[in-house]
Design a protein around this motif. Structure first.
Motif, PDB file in Angstrom:
ATOM      1  N   PRO A  11     -10.517 -21.171  13.982  1.00 59.15           N
ATOM      2  CA  PRO A  11     -11.208 -19.085  14.241  1.00 59.15           C
ATOM      3  C   PRO A  11     -12.546 -19.455  14.975  1.00 59.15           C
ATOM      4  CG  PRO A  11     -10.001 -19.112  11.855  1.00 59.15           C
ATOM      5  CD  PRO A  11     -10.396 -20.955  11.624  1.00 59.15           C
ATOM      6  N   VAL A  12     -12.094 -19.119  15.988  1.00 62.45           N
ATOM      7  CA  VAL A  12     -13.300 -19.127  16.752  1.00 62.45           C
ATOM      8  C   VAL A  12     -14.497 -17.760  15.688  1.00 62.45           C
ATOM      9  CG1 VAL A  12     -14.910 -17.294  18.772  1.00 62.45           C
ATOM     10  CG2 VAL A  12     -12.111 -18.520  19.285  1.00 62.45           C
ATOM     11  N   LEU A  13     -16.230 -18.815  15.806  1.00 58.93           N
ATOM     12  CA  LEU A  13     -16.649 -18.186  14.502  1.00 58.93           C
ATOM     13  C   LEU A  13     -18.543 -17.745  15.222  1.00 58.93           C
ATOM     14  CD1 LEU A  13     -16.363 -21.516  12.138  1.00 58.93           C
ATOM     15  CD2 LEU A  13     -15.131 -19.570  11.977  1.00 58.93           C
ATOM     16  N   GLY A  14     -18.140 -16.936  16.177  1.00 61.25           N
ATOM     17  CA  GLY A  14     -19.320 -16.688  16.459  1.00 61.25           C
ATOM     18  C   GLY A  14     -19.816 -15.642  15.616  1.00 61.25           C
ATOM     19  N   LEU A  15     -21.165 -15.846  16.159  1.00 61.36           N
ATOM     20  CA  LEU A  15     -22.099 -15.124  14.945  1.00 61.36           C
ATOM     21  C   LEU A  15     -23.020 -13.553  15.353  1.00 61.36           C
ATOM     22  CD1 LEU A  15     -24.183 -17.639  13.105  1.00 61.36           C
ATOM     23  CD2 LEU A  15     -22.091 -16.825  12.404  1.00 61.36           C
ATOM     24  N   SER A  16     -22.403 -13.286  17.040  1.00 61.27           N
ATOM     25  CA  SER A  16     -24.003 -12.352  17.883  1.00 61.27           C
ATOM     26  C   SER A  16     -22.999 -10.967  16.734  1.00 61.27           C
ATOM     27  CB  SER A  16     -23.324 -12.253  18.623  1.00 61.27           C
ATOM     28  OG  SER A  16     -21.851 -12.286  19.937  1.00 61.27           O
ATOM     29  N   SER A  17     -21.555 -10.699  17.355  1.00 60.28           N
ATOM     30  CA  SER A  17     -21.083  -9.404  16.314  1.00 60.28           C
ATOM     31  C   SER A  17     -21.206  -9.281  15.255  1.00 60.28           C
ATOM     32  CB  SER A  17     -19.493  -9.383  16.689  1.00 60.28           C
ATOM     33  OG  SER A  17     -18.921 -10.669  15.545  1.00 60.28           O
ATOM     34  N   ALA A  18     -21.909 -10.002  14.273  1.00 59.41           N
ATOM     35  CA  ALA A  18     -22.321  -9.755  12.761  1.00 59.41           C
ATOM     36  C   ALA A  18     -23.495  -9.390  12.635  1.00 59.41           C
ATOM     37  CB  ALA A  18     -21.201 -10.801  11.866  1.00 59.41           C
ATOM     38  N   TYR A  19     -24.085  -9.868  13.627  1.00 56.47           N
ATOM     39  CA  TYR A  19     -25.894  -9.354  13.494  1.00 56.47           C
ATOM     40  C   TYR A  19     -26.164  -8.453  14.088  1.00 56.47           C
ATOM     41  CZ  TYR A  19     -27.780 -14.297  12.954  1.00 56.47           C
ATOM     42  OH  TYR A  19     -27.846 -15.788  12.453  1.00 56.47           O
ATOM     43  N   ALA A  20     -24.649  -8.031  14.962  1.00 54.48           N
ATOM     44  CA  ALA A  20     -25.467  -6.650  14.974  1.00 54.48           C
ATOM     45  C   ALA A  20     -24.606  -5.580  13.751  1.00 54.48           C
ATOM     46  CB  ALA A  20     -24.092  -6.357  16.667  1.00 54.48           C
ATOM     47  N   GLN A  37     -26.017 -23.322  15.739  1.00 56.64           N
ATOM     48  CA  GLN A  37     -26.677 -24.140  16.875  1.00 56.64           C
ATOM     49  C   GLN A  37     -26.455 -25.937  16.709  1.00 56.64           C
ATOM     50  OE1 GLN A  37     -27.944 -23.397  19.782  1.00 56.64           O
ATOM     51  NE2 GLN A  37     -27.665 -21.241  18.774  1.00 56.64           N
ATOM     52  N   MET A  38     -26.256 -26.550  15.197  1.00 55.17           N
ATOM     53  CA  MET A  38     -25.835 -27.801  14.852  1.00 55.17           C
ATOM     54  C   MET A  38     -24.311 -27.692  15.662  1.00 55.17           C
ATOM     55  SD  MET A  38     -27.667 -29.042  11.965  1.00 55.17           S
ATOM     56  CE  MET A  38     -29.925 -28.972  11.548  1.00 55.17           C
ATOM     57  N   MET A  39     -23.135 -26.815  15.573  1.00 57.30           N
ATOM     58  CA  MET A  39     -21.446 -26.589  15.207  1.00 57.30           C
ATOM     59  C   MET A  39     -22.085 -27.008  17.260  1.00 57.30           C
ATOM     60  SD  MET A  39     -20.284 -26.949  12.901  1.00 57.30           S
ATOM     61  CE  MET A  39     -18.620 -26.214  14.024  1.00 57.30           C
ATOM     62  N   LYS A  40     -22.736 -26.170  17.496  1.00 57.37           N
ATOM     63  CA  LYS A  40     -22.760 -26.119  19.484  1.00 57.37           C
ATOM     64  C   LYS A  40     -23.083 -28.222  20.191  1.00 57.37           C
ATOM     65  CE  LYS A  40     -23.392 -21.509  20.720  1.00 57.37           C
ATOM     66  NZ  LYS A  40     -24.303 -20.227  20.690  1.00 57.37           N
ATOM     67  N   ALA A  74     -15.692 -23.344   9.752  1.00 58.91           N
ATOM     68  CA  ALA A  74     -16.327 -24.146  10.895  1.00 58.91           C
ATOM     69  C   ALA A  74     -16.065 -26.151  10.920  1.00 58.91           C
ATOM     70  CB  ALA A  74     -16.511 -24.032  11.814  1.00 58.91           C
ATOM     71  N   ALA A  75     -17.910 -25.651  10.251  1.00 57.88           N
ATOM     72  CA  ALA A  75     -18.335 -27.195   9.818  1.00 57.88           C
ATOM     73  C   ALA A  75     -17.731 -28.114   8.660  1.00 57.88           C
ATOM     74  CB  ALA A  75     -20.046 -26.534   9.222  1.00 57.88           C
ATOM     75  N   ALA A  76     -17.140 -27.457   7.708  1.00 57.64           N
ATOM     76  CA  ALA A  76     -16.675 -28.592   7.523  1.00 57.64           C
ATOM     77  C   ALA A  76     -15.136 -28.811   7.548  1.00 57.64           C
ATOM     78  CB  ALA A  76     -16.093 -27.759   5.586  1.00 57.64           C
ATOM     79  N   SER A  77     -14.183 -28.026   8.462  1.00 58.22           N
ATOM     80  CA  SER A  77     -13.095 -27.885   9.079  1.00 58.22           C
ATOM     81  C   SER A  77     -13.716 -29.439  10.269  1.00 58.22           C
ATOM     82  CB  SER A  77     -12.596 -27.631   9.768  1.00 58.22           C
ATOM     83  OG  SER A  77     -11.484 -26.370   8.817  1.00 58.22           O
ATOM     84  N   ASP A  83     -12.207 -30.992   1.125  1.00 61.09           N
ATOM     85  CA  ASP A  83     -12.217 -29.860   0.129  1.00 61.09           C
ATOM     86  C   ASP A  83     -13.420 -28.763   0.225  1.00 61.09           C
ATOM     87  OD1 ASP A  83     -10.856 -31.120  -1.294  1.00 61.09           O
ATOM     88  OD2 ASP A  83     -12.343 -32.576  -1.860  1.00 61.09           O
ATOM     89  N   THR A  84     -14.273 -28.797   0.784  1.00 60.61           N
ATOM     90  CA  THR A  84     -15.550 -27.932   1.050  1.00 60.61           C
ATOM     91  C   THR A  84     -14.195 -26.804   2.547  1.00 60.61           C
ATOM     92  OG1 THR A  84     -17.671 -29.197   1.422  1.00 60.61           O
ATOM     93  CG2 THR A  84     -17.352 -27.157   2.450  1.00 60.61           C
ATOM     94  N   ALA A  85     -13.671 -27.226   2.765  1.00 58.95           N
ATOM     95  CA  ALA A  85     -13.096 -26.150   3.655  1.00 58.95           C
ATOM     96  C   ALA A  85     -12.416 -25.854   3.701  1.00 58.95           C
ATOM     97  CB  ALA A  85     -12.653 -27.117   5.541  1.00 58.95           C
ATOM     98  N   ALA A  86     -11.290 -25.929   2.401  1.00 50.08           N
ATOM     99  CA  ALA A  86     -10.655 -25.118   1.849  1.00 50.08           C
ATOM    100  C   ALA A  86     -11.179 -24.094   0.660  1.00 50.08           C
ATOM    101  CB  ALA A  86      -9.399 -25.646   0.315  1.00 50.08           C
ATOM    102  N   ARG A  87     -12.465 -24.372  -0.211  1.00 50.89           N
ATOM    103  CA  ARG A  87     -12.963 -23.411  -0.226  1.00 50.89           C
ATOM    104  C   ARG A  87     -13.773 -22.404   0.561  1.00 50.89           C
ATOM    105  NH1 ARG A  87     -14.836 -27.766  -2.920  1.00 50.89           N
ATOM    106  NH2 ARG A  87     -16.589 -27.811  -1.968  1.00 50.89           N
ATOM    107  N   SER A  88     -13.942 -22.718   1.326  1.00 54.66           N
ATOM    108  CA  SER A  88     -14.570 -21.841   2.351  1.00 54.66           C
ATOM    109  C   SER A  88     -13.251 -20.354   3.274  1.00 54.66           C
ATOM    110  CB  SER A  88     -15.392 -22.200   3.976  1.00 54.66           C
ATOM    111  OG  SER A  88     -15.983 -22.485   3.226  1.00 54.66           O
ATOM    112  N   PHE A  89     -12.129 -21.404   3.703  1.00 61.76           N
ATOM    113  CA  PHE A  89     -11.306 -20.581   4.313  1.00 61.76           C
ATOM    114  C   PHE A  89     -10.721 -19.329   2.652  1.00 61.76           C
ATOM    115  CE2 PHE A  89      -9.018 -22.204   8.151  1.00 61.76           C
ATOM    116  CZ  PHE A  89     -10.419 -23.296   8.333  1.00 61.76           C
TER     117      PHE A  89
END
Length: 397
Positions: A11-20, A37-40, A74-77, A83-89
């Motif tokens: 899924p799209v993982l933008g942070l802006s709405s959450a910061y707001a 930024q590293m992901m981008k 997103a980063a782990a995927s 393993d990390t991705a599964a735990r986060s999901f």
């Protein structure tokens, strides 16, 4: 057969709405922003390392944990750290912060992660959990594929048969079932499934497999080779000079010289006969077929009279078929219809099979199907009658 593909949902993982929605503390927001930024820039592993700095931050709020897990998912995927991705999901699904649509997307993404990691048991558990919430044909298909990947062919076949019972089987489902039957040594089931493929999705490979199987049966009689080759010709499957030669010789043996002439002419027209080192043999057979046809036409009345006098109804079946092939359709069919009802036929099932073939060649589909449905026998006649019906209903050529 190729395995069913699966592309994990990320899924799209933008942070802006959450910061707001909620202000983040600097000790959380800084590493999160850096990871984002590293992901981008495509540095997923660097993003994961950056997120590890947040493990020592105490008293994180639910919203902070949610944003961390969303970024880590997103980063782990992307990094292939399943393993990390599964735990986060899992954490995101259980967070209560996802909409119904997002929850579904992440749940399917979790299935994809498990499948990529070859954790098929966990993938199946996740699929079953999703299916309990609502039906999804895609997930049902993944469940079957997982059982195949696990080597649990029994459960895969059970699931697949239940799936196929929902409606008309799809080609991919039938192909998978045939593969499973082949893997488990279920020869009878395999042939039955290939029949369904040839009947509903006619292709050269299905028909060739089917006809090779019937010829290879223990009880198959070689006298029916002529019928197999005629069916191959009707389906456009004869491409080798040897098959053209064999079929031509067999029909000449049975007195159908007009059919032999037409077969040979087709072979020449397609550039299969009349070429190569055997071209002289092809020419001799062509000349023989033409001469035999001329002789048969000259002696037709005498031959018919001799067969009637001798009560040779099997001979009249062959003569009637030859007349149909020669264009004397009504006379030939009437002769066969009378002979097939006569007592004393040496092979009554063969006679009905040939009558059905003659109807088919004459374009009389309904009569052909009705006749072929009456054909019995355990030496290949009943199988071939069934295959002729399939070819009539949905021809490949």
């Amino acid at each position: 057969m190729a395995a069913l593909g699966f592309v994990a949902v990320t899924p799209v993982l933008g942070l802006s709405s959450a910061y707001a929605a909620e202000t983040l503390r600097p000790e959380v927001g800084g590493p999160l922003q850096a990871a984002n930024q590293m992901m981008k820039s495509g540095n997923a592993k660097g993003a994961l390392n950056e997120l590890r700095k947040l493990e020592n931050v105490s008293n994180k709020t639910p919203n902070e944990n949610y944003l961390i897990e969303r970024t880590r998912a997103a980063a782990a995927s992307s990094a292939g750290d399943y393993d990390t991705a599964a735990r986060s999901f899992e954490n995101l699904i259980n967070s209560g912060k996802l909409s119904a649509s997002e929850s579904n997307n992440f749940s399917q993404g979790l299935v994809g992660i498990y499948m990529r990691a070859r954790e098929f048991g966990k993938a199946n558990a996740a699929i079953q959990k999703q299916l309990a919430k609502g039906d999804d044909p895609t997930l049902r298909a993944y469940l079957i594929q997982n059982y195949v990947s696990m080597g649990n062919t029994k459960e895969a076949m059970s699931q697949l048969q239940r799936e196929m019972a929902r409606g008309n089987p799809k080609e991919d489902q039938l192909k998978m079932l045939a593969n499973l039957q082949n893997m488990t040594g279920d020869k009878t089931g395999y042939v039955a499934t290939i029949e369904k493929l040839a009947a509903n999705y006619p292709q050269k490979s299905y028909w060739e497999d089917l006809l090779n199987r019937v010829v290879g049966k223990k009880d198959f009689s070689s006298r029916l080779n002529i019928d197999v080759l005629r069916l191959k010709m009707a389906q456009g499957l004869i491409k080798k000079p040897s098959d053209y030669m064999e079929l031509s010789q067999l029909v000449l043996r049975d007195g159908a010289a007009a059919e032999a002439v037409r077969i040979i002419e087709k072979g020449y027209k397609e550039g299969i006969l009349g070429v190569g080192a055997d071209a002289p043999r092809h020419q001799r057979l062509k000349d023989l077929a033409a001469k035999t046809l001329a002789d048969n036409n000259t002696n037709l009345a005498a031959n018919e009279a001799a067969l009637v006098k001798a009560n040779d109804h099997d001979g009249l079946i062959n003569l009637g078929y030859a007349l149909v092939q020669a264009g004397q359709t009504d006379k030939g069919l009437k002769m066969m219809e009378t002979a097939v009802k006569a007592p004393g036929l040496r092979r009554p099932q063969d006679a009905k099979l040939r009558l059905g073939e003659a109807y088919a060649q004459a374009g009389k589909k309904q009569q052909a199907i009705a006749t072929l449905k009456t054909v019995g026998g355990t030496d290949g006649t009943a199988d071939l009658a069934r295959y002729w019906i399939m070819a009539i209903n949905k021809p490949m050529a």
